[in-house]
Write a protein that holds these residues in place. Sequence first.
Motif, short mmCIF file in Angstrom:
data_model
loop_
_atom_site.label_atom_id
_atom_site.label_comp_id
_atom_site.label_asym_id
_atom_site.label_seq_id
_atom_site.Cartn_x
_atom_site.Cartn_y
_atom_site.Cartn_z
N SER A 1 9.26 -45.13 56.24
CA SER A 1 10.35 -45.31 55.94
C SER A 1 11.56 -44.92 57.01
CB SER A 1 10.54 -44.74 54.68
OG SER A 1 10.42 -42.83 55.32
N SER A 2 11.22 -44.46 58.01
CA SER A 2 11.64 -44.29 59.75
C SER A 2 12.23 -45.48 60.24
CB SER A 2 10.79 -43.75 60.81
OG SER A 2 10.19 -44.68 61.83
N VAL A 3 13.60 -44.88 60.66
CA VAL A 3 14.92 -45.82 60.95
C VAL A 3 14.26 -46.76 62.36
CG1 VAL A 3 16.86 -45.68 62.35
CG2 VAL A 3 16.83 -44.72 60.31
N VAL A 4 13.03 -45.61 63.01
CA VAL A 4 13.19 -46.53 64.15
C VAL A 4 11.61 -47.47 64.10
CG1 VAL A 4 11.22 -45.85 66.13
CG2 VAL A 4 12.77 -44.26 65.55
N LYS A 5 10.72 -47.41 62.63
CA LYS A 5 9.38 -48.81 62.23
C LYS A 5 10.52 -49.52 61.67
CE LYS A 5 5.81 -49.29 59.22
NZ LYS A 5 6.61 -50.87 58.78
N ALA A 6 11.85 -49.70 60.89
CA ALA A 6 12.29 -50.26 60.44
C ALA A 6 13.06 -51.15 61.32
CB ALA A 6 13.91 -49.86 59.16
N LYS A 7 13.51 -50.92 62.42
CA LYS A 7 14.45 -51.60 64.00
C LYS A 7 12.99 -51.68 64.89
CE LYS A 7 18.28 -49.37 64.66
NZ LYS A 7 19.71 -48.40 64.84
N LEU A 8 11.48 -51.63 64.77
CA LEU A 8 10.88 -52.38 65.79
C LEU A 8 10.20 -52.91 64.66
CD1 LEU A 8 9.92 -49.26 68.24
CD2 LEU A 8 11.59 -50.97 68.39
N ASP A 9 9.58 -53.26 63.98
CA ASP A 9 9.03 -54.03 63.14
C ASP A 9 9.32 -55.82 63.25
OD1 ASP A 9 7.73 -52.58 61.05
OD2 ASP A 9 8.86 -52.65 60.22
N ARG A 10 10.76 -55.74 64.14
CA ARG A 10 10.56 -57.43 64.44
C ARG A 10 12.31 -57.14 65.35
NH1 ARG A 10 10.87 -62.11 60.62
NH2 ARG A 10 11.92 -61.01 59.46
N VAL A 11 11.35 -57.52 66.62
CA VAL A 11 12.98 -57.16 67.31
C VAL A 11 13.79 -58.75 68.14
CG1 VAL A 11 14.16 -56.20 69.45
CG2 VAL A 11 12.79 -54.78 68.07
N LEU A 12 14.49 -59.10 67.77
CA LEU A 12 14.80 -60.29 69.33
C LEU A 12 14.92 -59.84 70.55
CD1 LEU A 12 15.09 -62.64 69.32
CD2 LEU A 12 17.60 -63.18 68.69
N TRP A 13 14.34 -59.66 71.65
CA TRP A 13 14.60 -59.66 72.89
C TRP A 13 14.72 -60.50 74.03
CZ3 TRP A 13 13.26 -54.14 73.28
CH2 TRP A 13 12.52 -53.99 72.91
N VAL A 14 16.28 -60.43 74.04
CA VAL A 14 16.82 -61.07 74.97
C VAL A 14 17.44 -60.14 76.45
CG1 VAL A 14 19.50 -62.49 75.56
CG2 VAL A 14 18.36 -61.91 73.03
N PRO A 15 16.43 -61.10 76.51
CA PRO A 15 16.48 -61.02 79.12
C PRO A 15 18.24 -60.98 79.64
CG PRO A 15 14.73 -62.32 78.00
CD PRO A 15 15.13 -62.38 76.55
N VAL A 16 18.08 -59.86 80.67
CA VAL A 16 19.48 -60.83 80.98
C VAL A 16 19.60 -60.06 82.50
CG1 VAL A 16 21.94 -60.36 80.77
CG2 VAL A 16 21.06 -60.20 78.95
N GLU A 17 19.61 -61.15 83.42
CA GLU A 17 20.14 -59.96 84.85
C GLU A 17 20.70 -59.07 84.83
OE1 GLU A 17 18.40 -64.42 87.89
OE2 GLU A 17 20.44 -64.37 86.92
N ALA A 18 20.54 -58.05 85.97
CA ALA A 18 20.90 -56.72 85.34
C ALA A 18 21.06 -56.57 87.37
CB ALA A 18 20.41 -55.75 84.16
N ALA A 19 20.55 -57.02 87.92
CA ALA A 19 19.98 -56.64 89.62
C ALA A 19 21.83 -56.69 89.99
CB ALA A 19 20.07 -57.74 89.83
N HIS A 20 22.33 -55.22 90.48
CA HIS A 20 23.63 -55.04 90.21
C HIS A 20 24.28 -56.05 91.71
CE1 HIS A 20 22.66 -51.46 88.37
NE2 HIS A 20 23.87 -50.64 88.78
N ARG A 21 23.68 -57.04 92.55
CA ARG A 21 24.25 -57.10 93.55
C ARG A 21 24.71 -59.05 92.49
NH1 ARG A 21 21.41 -61.46 95.55
NH2 ARG A 21 22.51 -61.83 97.35
N ILE A 22 24.33 -58.28 91.30
CA ILE A 22 24.38 -60.07 90.75
C ILE A 22 26.01 -59.90 90.37
CG2 ILE A 22 24.12 -62.00 88.96
CD1 ILE A 22 21.46 -61.26 89.69
N PRO A 23 27.55 -60.38 90.57
CA PRO A 23 28.29 -60.67 89.28
C PRO A 23 28.10 -60.39 87.82
CG PRO A 23 29.00 -62.26 91.16
CD PRO A 23 27.18 -61.75 90.90
N ILE A 24 28.33 -59.96 87.58
CA ILE A 24 28.13 -60.13 86.00
C ILE A 24 28.29 -61.51 85.54
CG2 ILE A 24 29.68 -59.02 83.53
CD1 ILE A 24 30.31 -56.01 84.88
#
Length: 207
Positions: free
Chosen positions: A93-116
């Motif tokens: 019944s933990s919050v961690v399990k509730a959140k991790l049961d299903r996650v929509l992962w959205v990858p985003v480039e984050a290299a500092h050299r790329i302007p936001i």
Amino acid sequence: MDSAYFLAGKTLGEIAHRQAIPIPPNLKRAKGWVGELLEAALGASAGSRPVPDFESIGVELKSIPLNARHKPQESTFVSSVPLIDTVGLKWSSSVVKAKLDRVLWVPVEAAHRIPIANRRIGRPILWSPSPEDSAILQADWEEHIERIALGKLDELGAQLGTYLQIRPKALNKQDRTPATGGNGTRTAALPRGFYLRTILTRKILNL
DNA sequence: GGATGATCATAT
DNA sequence: ATATGATCATCC
């Protein structure tokens, strides 16, 4: 998922413009900007309550920053760590399990050299932990919670946990929140958060 | 360059 | 005050 896939290949600038959201010059003072942009684009609704972002369908939204090699660059914050009233807490019944049961992962480039504005969004992945990974997460969580329940706050380091670690999650190092000390006494301690190590998110993204 | 600890902004 | 969204900054 259609809305999520629509984001694939787009830049943060395109999405921000579409949502009429201003783009900060850098993320130093806008650390949550990417995540909040994705929430707006996908219509997440949980606000700041401790529940999954898409509560009715049980889906948690997480952006995942990718480095120049397109691998996870940072750990992933999951939730705050309870430092009091831990007796009787259960993984199921933990919050961690509730959140991790299903996650929509959205990858985003984050290299500092790329302007936001130029950073590209990758292909989103709807993920649930395998039985093996779920068991590891549960074991991590139970070990952390047991330490906290015993008041061993000085032992809480980021070194513990295979996938799930505990790190500070505070205004600054002077920040304090009520906690359980030795012998069940009440004390104050630095607020902490549960974070997923990149070893797990690398697996999730098949990297 | 990666891991750990520290920090920033906003909502309620 | 405590939750959310995370990335920054420093140390090894």
